[in-house]
Structures are given as structure tokens and as C-alpha cells.
Design an enzyme around this catalytic site. Structure first.
Site, short mmCIF file in Angstrom:
data_model
loop_
_atom_site.label_atom_id
_atom_site.label_comp_id
_atom_site.label_asym_id
_atom_site.label_seq_id
_atom_site.Cartn_x
_atom_site.Cartn_y
_atom_site.Cartn_z
CG ASP A 25 -41.25 79.92 94.73
OD1 ASP A 25 -41.21 79.48 93.28
OD2 ASP A 25 -41.63 80.78 95.29
CG ASP A 78 -51.67 86.02 90.69
OD1 ASP A 78 -51.11 85.78 91.59
OD2 ASP A 78 -50.85 85.63 89.62
CG ASP A 100 -48.72 80.56 93.31
OD1 ASP A 100 -47.90 79.60 93.09
OD2 ASP A 100 -48.57 81.61 92.67
NE ARG A 156 -45.40 77.44 93.36
CZ ARG A 156 -44.96 78.73 93.40
NH1 ARG A 156 -44.82 79.67 92.36
NH2 ARG A 156 -44.34 78.96 94.60
CG ASP A 175 -43.95 80.41 88.55
OD1 ASP A 175 -44.98 80.19 88.50
OD2 ASP A 175 -43.50 81.07 89.63
CG HIS A 185 -50.83 82.32 85.05
ND1 HIS A 185 -51.81 83.36 85.57
CD2 HIS A 185 -49.70 82.15 85.91
CE1 HIS A 185 -51.03 83.89 86.76
NE2 HIS A 185 -50.15 83.01 86.94
#
Ligand SMILES: *[C@@H]1O[C@H](CO)[C@@H](O)[C@H](O)[C@H]1NC(C)=O
Length: 969
Positions: A319, A454, A567, A627, A643, A701
């Protein structure tokens, strides 16, 4: 969404840092370089040219479908077992493990769809230094050279690939831990070979006793203690952020053999490495290749670069907050598939290993004058597991795609709605907000299929629940959406709030389904809900339980039109090393997280998709966005590029990133439209909608801190531009859906590089600002701020292309300067193709069911064209289980367009009919006649535009299910 920047350290600090938005780029210091990753450093310090491995040719054994051979490391005498297969369909598998490992080494489960069928091998040549094997029907041969060990894969006289030609096979055998040596830190770095030898050092005899676990371990321990020289600690690493091992507290007075071998520290995190060094590495040389691709996920150009000057490409699902572009750093997902392409052939290398992996790419031509035969060298390095490599021998790009699909499966056929437009934001605040946003689409006549929720929708980030004040009536909300034929996606992340009042947590804990720490307690990390447990998705029992959570009675407030977003499934652990889980955490079967890290997200998506299938009794197709991913994730749903940011460069790289994912089997790829972080201006937002409309997964998004950006908030003019872009997407839904069906059947990427369609056109090899959708449409989105025009390359010797907007014909190959305005989306239909469209604007994809079709027939210079259409109910598995589908083929030749079954095994009732045919590149006929399958001929109205050579046939009126012909006379 990602964790914010932050120094590693107390969880609370990371948590607090979530609210800092100042940093605009990745904090590189949070993530390891190769030099900071002990095994990568050790592997990479081995230089080419002096492999200690010898193949024991006399040990060769031919089984019914494989051959085995021992390899011996002549420095430390540890034997390895090499297994070779000639797989059906031009593939070779090479597996290397220790002959007698101290304990089993991890082998990746569940990624291959089946044990790949092999062909009988035969010895076709032999001398004292080599053996040659024939690998079945493809005409490929494998030459095994004994000393130093090397494999050459040949077809005829052509060398396709050499393995260990550079001598970089490095297989760290499992070993018992040693006692300390008095002088454990040598003052300076010893000779390279001393270093390398120490990695291999073992005091056991050449033929180790039969591996009988503990006894043997003790025996070896004894031998190791008695041994003298052995371990040599190399000098402290240059990078100050790594603690030299000597300074680290060594457990029970034991010393490391080499820095990082038995314990390593990164920032504040210490990896206990109870099993010691276990990495594997191997090199592949690809003569004749200068262009390599794949190994997503990186924020990188489509064509990979050489890595000698910097870090290798890293595959380790992470991440990464505000990732940097054109960078080999790891991102959220990993597919260890690399493709090499030349004008003559395409090859694939699939390295089936789920541990942290680095890939070095070298070239003998990069930056040099030429003259030499080009060659690319690829070196794979993984922290643990075994070497299990598949050579996909093509010879065409399509053949490599099919070969990879035969191993790992094809893209799941998405439900039709999922190919529509998705509106997301972190977060839609409450039910009123959702209703208002949905209403906005109707008020502004913009189609939309899905509204996303979300993490804020859940009660305190407890997934499978709803915030009682903001979302008190989820079922009623879902029903309101269903009435408009729309869907919702809610987020379900794999970090589970540790809270004794939370049923999901209690059940997982009481069933023992959490990942464990090395000490056996439930592993806990810090994530969105605060302290969180991480279900062990590698455990089939855990996955079955998780799947059961999607049953309507388990997931309260859910309904048929609620789908799922996974996610943070790298997994993201704010408090963990590199924002993920400690490598010494323990999974089902006793495997370390280290062994299978890159598989975690794959399993999360698998279990979730399974849950959605199960809740409908096995009838409905799932939709799950993930993701994190690994090889094979294409079987479970969609992925996106994580992201990104509202920057032009991020818009541009979304194309390259999705092309790379497509090459690695993941066709259902998209990027956050508008950019996740920061605020796009109207121009960037419009351009992003225009680009996103032509990418497989089309979702807007945005981050919690961004200003609202629903499509109608930027003035009437921009609303109109966005409306036009989204409508273009919907008009092409039949084309997208058909492309996905074929991808599902045959494994070809939906969004593909030009070179897949034009494999011998060298000019296409580095292009990643334009691409093909299937084989018919070429798209060159505008990704430059203030663009007045774009340079479009139209490939294909002797081919023609039609500008979809102006219908103007262009000859290829040529580079076209195309002037653009804000409404321009340069798209070209290839001559020789037929593209089906549904052109009536509707609220959602489901609303278009049964709508009439228009066929766009783009004639080749020879006056021919071909295309197809897949139709089914758009949501169930009936197309598979009951043959309820239509697959139609349209062929234009000799002045006649005919419709026939592409696959006569299917049948599907649909009122859909043909309302128009537009033939691009046609002369004016005297008459146009329709011949239906049954009944009399009729004449059709038509209109011909002499200037553009466009012939429009009105209202043929035939059913899409029927056979018919239209004749131009
Ligand atoms: C295997 O390779 C041969 C030669 O390169 C080729 O002719 C054949 O079509 C390939 N088969 C498959 C299934 O890709």
C-alpha cells in the site's frame, strides 16, 4: 485508499499522519531498496560468470511426462533436484527444489487452474558434457549442459532462451542455525566468492541422509557446531538505515552467517527469520529480444527498462502512499509474468513464486550503438519457496496469451452492468447523499450503473455492517437503486476490527481463523478501524466461512444488487513493516507470511467472489474489485491502479499500467477517473472521463479530502463533455461485452498494446499512449494539458482506418497529426472489422437490454469485414451451464453482409433487432436487398455520402438472433 505518509513507528503516529495531506509524493524511505532487502542484496551480489552448479547427467531419469536431474553445487555439495516438462501447447516448465530440504519449501497452490498436461520427453542426443531432450510436438528441444549447468531451449537451429547462461542460479538451501563465532565481524568485505560461499556453506556430506526432519536437523546442527570457518560476516551495509547484524541483539547468542541471513531490521521492525536464508534466483537470457513487458504492478511505461543502473523491479504487494511514476518500486499487486517480443516472435516467462520478488533486466544493446545481436537478460530473485518457471514459447503474442491463460485461467466474464460507469467517492455521506447523487445522473442525462460506498458507510469500519445513523435503511436504499436498474458496491476490507462486541471478529477469533504471530497468538495490526485482526484467507476453511458471510441473512441489509470492493488487501497494515504484515507471521499449514505474501489479496478476492456466487445459489456472476492481485486474479473480478493522483502524468500512465496488467491476464483494469488524491481542474477531469470511457473498468473515485466532483459540478459545458464521453462508453457496451466474452474464452487481453495486433511492426513496440480495444478499435486519448492536437500512429501495412467521429478514411502505416478540441477523443476503427453498438441513451446498462443494434462495418481495402456479437442475460452463469447465449458473426464480402452463428451451440431469446447498418468505405449501390432466413426479399432504404463513402442502411428490422444477408447491388 492508502495509509498516509508517516514515519514507521508507533501505530498511533501512523494513524495521526493519515490526516496530513502536505506530502505530495511517496516517502521512499518507507519502502526497501534491494540493498535494504537482505536476500536481494545477497542475490544481487552474485555476479555473472562462475556458476558453481554442475548437472549430474548420469542422474537423468525420464518419467512418463517429465525428466528429473540432479544439480550439485560444487562449492557446498548441496544437491538440487531439477524437473523438466514439455507442456502441451509450446510450454516448458522448469522446477528446482532442494533434493532433500530440511523442511518442505513453499509451493504456490491454487494459482494454476490444473496440473498442466505434459508431453512425453525423449533423449535425442547425449555426450559426456550434455544431454539433449525433445519436448513433444512443438519441435522444441532442450540442451542440458553439465558444467557449468545451463539449459538451452531451441527450435530448429534457433536458440530461444538460455537458463543459467550467466551463472546466476543461487539457491539458498535451508540450514540449521549456527552458533556464534568468536570473530563474527570481519573488518572488511572479503572476496566476492567468500561471501557467496558462505551462503552455501554446509558441513553435511555430499549425499545427505534421507530427510527425516528433526533427527537430521540435530545432526546438521552438530556438524555445524563442529565446523570451523563457514560463516563470514560481510561488512556492514553501506546504507545506514539498516542495522548491521552485529549490532542487532542476536537471539540466544547466535550469530548470523551474513548480515540479514537470520534476522534483519528495517526501520523499527525486526524480522525474526526463524528459518534463515532461503532465497532463490535464476537468470534467463533471451537472444534476439530488445523489448520486454509485463511484471505488473509498477507505475511504469509499457515497455520495461533495464535495471542495471538502479533497483530491480520489485514484486511485493504494498500500500504505497502517493506512488511515484516511472519507478520500479512495488505497488499493490504482483504478476510474475514477463513477456519478450521481437518482430519474429513472442516469449513469456512465468515465475511462479509468491514471496517478495525482484526482477533485474539487462540488455546488451541498451544505450549502445547496435551491430550486436540484441539480447535481454532477465534475472528473478525471490525470498523463499522454490524455482518454478514456465517458458511460454509463443510464437505469436496471441499464442503466449493463450498459453498463460491455459495455466492461470482467463478473465471472468463480468456482469454487463460492471462494464458501465461507476460513481465512487470516499465517501458518500449518507442515504440522502446517495439518493441525491443518483438523481443527479438522471437530471443530467448521464448513464450510471453503480454507486459506491467506501469505508465510512460501515459502523465504525466494521465491515458487513452499516452506520446506524447515516445508513439506517440499507435495503430500502438498495431497492430504490434497483428500481432504477442500478447497483451498489460496498467496501469489505480484510482488516477486522478487534472488538468483542463485533460478531465478525468474535467468530473469526473463536474459530481460530486469524493469521497468527510467530508466537502463536492472533496477529494484530493497526488499520482503519484501529486495532485489527487479519483473517487467514490462505485457509480454505476460513475462505468458506468468509464466503458464507455474503449470504443475505448474514450480511444484513445486503441485496442482489449489492456487490463488493476488497481494498487494502496487500494486506495494508499501517503499523507493519513497509505498511504490511510482518513476514514471520504464520498462516494455515505453518507457512510464514514471507512465503505467500503476494497471494493474500488473491485469496481475499477469491473468497469474496465465491461468497457472491453462493448467495445466489450458484446462479449469478459476481462482481468484486480488488486492489491487490497475483497471477490468476483475473478469475475473480476487476482490479484498478490504486491511489493515483489528479495529475496529467497519472492520467497518461493509467494506459501503460492497464496495458501491462492486460498482458498479465488481468483484462478488467481501470484507474480512478479524476485521480484519487488532489483536485482535478475541469480540463483534466473531462480528459480523464474521455480516457476512462475507453478503459475496461470505468470508475470515478476520489479521496475524502477532495472537493466534490460529480460530473455536473463543473459548469454546463463540461457536464455536456462528460455526458458525451459516458454515452460513448454505453453505445459501445455490446462491443466491450463481446470482447470480454472472447477474453473469457481465449485469454486475449481486451485492452492490448498495438504490437499484439501488429507483431512485426517495430514502430509499435514502445507505444503506450495509444492502444487497441480487442482487434477493432484504436484509441489515442488526449492526455496533455492544453492539447491542440495529437500524433496518432496508424499501423498495418496496406491497412485502412476510419476516424470514428468524422468517418474519414486513412491509409496505414502513417503518423497522423490530429487536431483536437475539448470534445475530441481520437478513436479509429480498423478496416476489416464490424463493431456492434446500441445507440439509444439510457440510465444504465440494464435499461439497454433488448434495445436495437447498429452495426458499423468498416471495409478493408479488399472490401471485406468481419466481427461478432455476444449476447446473454448479462448476469448469470446460464451462458455456461445452459448454453443460453447468442454468439453471432457478421461477415462482409463480395458486396454482401451476412449474419450467422459464430457458435451454434448457444440459444438465447431476445427481442433485440437491427435498426441500422453503417458501412464505412462503401461505394453507392443501385439497390440494397435484405434476404431474411425465411420469407421474401425486401428492399432497404439507404443513404450514401459520396464525400465520406459512408453507406447507411435504415431499418433492416431483422432480429439479432436470426440469420440474414444484406446484398448491395
Ligand atoms: C507451437 O509452435 C509452433 C512453432 O513455433 C507453431 O507453429 C504452433 O502454432 C505453436 N502451437 C501453439 C499451440 O501455440
Amino acid at each position: 485508499m492508502a495509509v498516509a505518509p508517516g514515519r514507521r513507528g508507533p501505530a498511533a503516529l501512523a494513524w495521526a499522519a493519515l490526516f496530513l495531506t502536505a506530502a505530495l509524493a511517496v516517502d521512499r524511505g518507507n519502502f526497501k531498496t534491494c540493498e535494504q532487502s537482505g536476500f536481494c542484496r545477497r542475490q544481487r551480489s552474485l555476479k555473472p560468470g562462475s556458476s558453481p552448479y554442475r548437472a549430474l547427467l548420469e542422474s537423468l531419469q525420464l518419467g512418463p511426462d517429465s525428466a528429473t536431474l540432479q544439480l550439485i553445487n560444487e562449492e557446498n555439495k548441496v544437491p538440487l533436484l531439477l524437473e523438466l516438462w514439455g507442456l502441451r501447447g509450446n510450454m516448458t516448465r522448469i522446477r528446482i527444489d532442494e533434493l532433500k530440504p530440511l523442511r518442505p519449501r513453499f509451493r504456490v497452490p491454487d494459482v494454476l487452474v490444473a496440473e498442466p498436461p505434459a508431453e512425453q520427453l525423449a533423449v535425442t542426443g547425449r555426450d559426456e558434457g550434455s544431454v539433449e531432450l525433445a519436448l513433444g510436438a512443438g519441435g522444441h528441444r532442450l540442451l542440458v549442459t553439465a558444467k557449468p549447468f545451463r539449459l538451452d531451449l531451441l527450435r530448429g537451429r534457433e536458440l530461444l532462451c538460455s537458463v543459467n547462461a550467466r551463472g546466476l542460479l543461487l539457491f539458498e538451501h535451508l540450514r540449521p542455525r549456527r552458533r556464534p563465532f568468536s570473530d563474527k565481524v570481519s573488518s572488511s568485505v572479503g572476496s566476492l566468492w567468500d561471501k557467496i560461499k558462505s551462503l552455501f556453506h554446509r558441513e553435511t556430506p555430499a549425499e545427505p541422509p534421507a530427510a527425516a526432519a528433526e533427527d537430521e536437523e540435530e545432526e546438521r546442527q552438530g556438524a555445524a557446531e563442529a565446523g570451523g570457518e563457514g560463516a563470514k560476516a560481510a561488512g556492514a551495509p553501506a546504507d545506514g538505515s539498516m542495522q548491521p547484524e552485529a549490532a542487532a541483539p542476536a537471539a540466544e547468542g547466535e550469530a548470523a552467517e551474513e548480515p540479514g541471513a537470520w534476522e534483519e531490521t528495517f526501520k523499527t521492525h525486526t524480522d525474526s527469520k526463524p528459518h534463515g536464508p532461503a532465497s532463490v534466483g535464476l537468470d534467463f537470457s533471451l537472444p534476439g529480444f530488445e523489448h520486454v513487458y509485463g511484471i505488473p504492478e509498477h507505475a511504469e511505461s509499457l515497455r520495461l527498462r533495464t535495471t542495471e543502473a538502479g533497483d530491480p523491479y520489485r514484486l511485493y504487494n504494498l500500500d504505497v502512499f502517493q506512488y511515484e511514476l516511472y519507478n520500479p518500486m512495488a505497488l499493490y499487486g504482483s504478476v510474475p509474468l514477463l513477456l519478450a517480443h521481437s518482430a519474429r516472435r513472442t516469449l513469456g516467462l512465468f515465475w511462479l513464486n509468491a514471496a517478495e520478488t525482484w526482477v533485474d533486466i539487462g540488455s546488451n544493446t541498451a544505450g549502445k550503438g547496435g551491430g550486436e545481436t540484441p539480447q535481454t537478460d532477465v534475472r528473478w530473485m525471490s525470498e523463499s519457496g522454490i524455482i518454478d518457471a514456465f517458458l511460454l514459447l509463443g510464437p505469436t503474442p496471441g499464442a503466449v496469451a493463450a498459453q498463460y491463460a491455459s495455466l492461470t485461467g482467463t478473465q471472468a466474464l463480468p456482469p454487463l452492468f460492471a462494464l458501465g460507469y461507476h460513481q465512487s467517492r470516499w465517501n458518500y455521506n449518507d442515504e440522502e447523499d446517495v439518493a441525491a447523487v443518483e438523481r443527479g445522473f438522471d437530471e443530467h442525462d448521464i448513464p450510471c450503473d453503480v454507486i459506491w460506498l467506501d469505508i465510512e458507510h460501515a459502523d465504525g469500519k466494521r465491515y458487513f455492517t452499516w452506520d446506524p445513523s447515516k445508513f439506517p435503511q440499507p435495503r430500502a436504499m438498495l431497492q430504490r437503486l434497483a428500481a432504477k436498474k442500478r447497483k451498489m458496491v460496498s467496501i469489505v476490507d480484510p482488516h477486522i476490527k478487534v472488538d468483542s462486541g463485533y460478531r465478525v471478529h468474535n467468530e473469526i477469533r473463536s474459530r481460530g481463523f486469524y493469521v497468527k504471530t510467530k508466537d502463536g497468538s492472533d496477529y494484530e495490526g493497526w488499520c482503519w478501524p484501529g486495532s485489527a485482526g487479519y483473517p487467514d484467507f490462505t485457509d480454505p476453511a476460513m475462505r468458506a466461512w468468509w464466503a458464507g458471510m455474503f449470504a443475505y441473512e448474514q450480511y444484513e441489509g445486503s441485496a442482489e444488487n449489492l456487490f463488493t470492493w476488497n481494498d487494502m488487501n496487500e494486506p495494508s497494515v499501517f503499523s507493519g513493516p513497509e505498511v504490511t504484515m510482518q513476514k514471520d507471521a504464520v498462516h494455515h499449514g505453518g507457512w510464514e507470511h514471507r512465503d505467500l505474501h503476494n497471494l493474500y489479496g488473491f485469496y481475499v478476492q477469491m473468497a469474496t467472489a465465491q461468497g457472491q456466487v453462493q448467495r445466489s445459489g450458484g446462479r449469478e456472476r459476481p462482481f468484486v474489485l480488488s486492489r491487490a492481485f497475483f497471477a490468476g486474479s483475473q478469475r475473480y473480478g476487476a482490479v484498478w491502479t490504486g491511489d493515483n493522483a489528479a495529475e496529467w502524468e497519472h492520467l497518461k500512465i493509467s494506459i501503460a499500467m492497464c496495458l501491462s496488467m492486460g498482458l498479465a491476464g488481468l483484462s478488467f483494469c481501470g484507474a480512478d477517473v479524476g485521480g484519487f488524491f488532489k483536485n482535478p481542474d475541469a480540463e483534466l477531469l473531462v480528459r480523464w472521463y474521455q480516457a476512462g470511457a475507453y478503459q475496461p473498468f470505468f470508475r470515478a473515485h476520489a479521496h475524502l479530502d477532495t472537493v466534490r466532483r460529480e460530473p455536473w459540478l463543473f459548469g454546463e459545458e463540461n457536464t455536456a463533455l462528460i455526458r458525451a464521453a459516458v454515452r460513448q462508453r454505453y453505445a459501445l457496451l455490446p462491443f466491450w461485452y463481446t470482447a470480454f466474452y472472447r477474453s473469457h474464452r481465449h485469454g486475449q487481453p481486451v485492452m492490448r498494446p498495438l504490437w499484439m495486433e501488429f507483431p512485426d511492426d517495430v514502430a509499435t513496440f514502445a507505444i503506450d499512449d495509444q492502444y487497441m480495444i480487442d482487434r477493432a478499435l484504436l484509441v489515442h486519448p488526449v492526455t496533455e494539458q492544453g492539447a491542440r492536437g495529437v500524433q496518432v500512429y496508424l499501423p498495418g501495412e496496406g491497412e485502412v482506418w476510419y476516424d470514428v467521429a468524422s468517418r474519414q478514411k486513412h491509409h496505414a502505416p502513417q503518423t497522423l497529426y490530429v487536431p483536437v478540441t475539448m470534445s475530441s477523443v481520437p478513436v479509429y476503427q480498423r478496416g476489416g472489422t464490424v463493431v456492434p453498438r446500441q445507440e439509444r441513451a439510457r440510465r444504465s446498462a440494464e435499461c439497454m437490454r433488448g434495445d436495437p443494434f447498429t452495426l458499423y462495418v468498416a471495409l478493408s481495402p479488399q472490401g471485406t469485414a468481419e466481427g461478432d456479437l455476444f449476447l446473454d442475460d448479462g448476469r448469470t452463469f446460464d451462458f455456461q451451464t445452459h448454453n443460453r447465449f447468442l454468439h453471432r458473426r457478421f461477415t462482409f464480402a463480395s458486396g454482401a453482409l451476412t449474419a450467422r452463428a459464430a457458435d451454434p451451440s448457444g440459444a438465447f431469446d431476445t427481442p433485440a433487432w437491427l435498426e441500422r447498418v453503417v458501412i464505412l468505405g462503401a461505394g453507392k449501390p443501385a439497390a440494397v436487398v435484405l434476404q431474411p432466413a425465411a420469407g421474401p426479399e425486401t428492399r432497404l432504404d439507404f443513404q450514401h455520402d459520396a464525400e465520406t463513402s459512408v453507406l447507411t442502411l435504415r431499418k433492416p428490422g431483422v432480429l439479432m438472433a436470426d440469420d440474414w444477408s444484406i446484398l448491395l447491388r
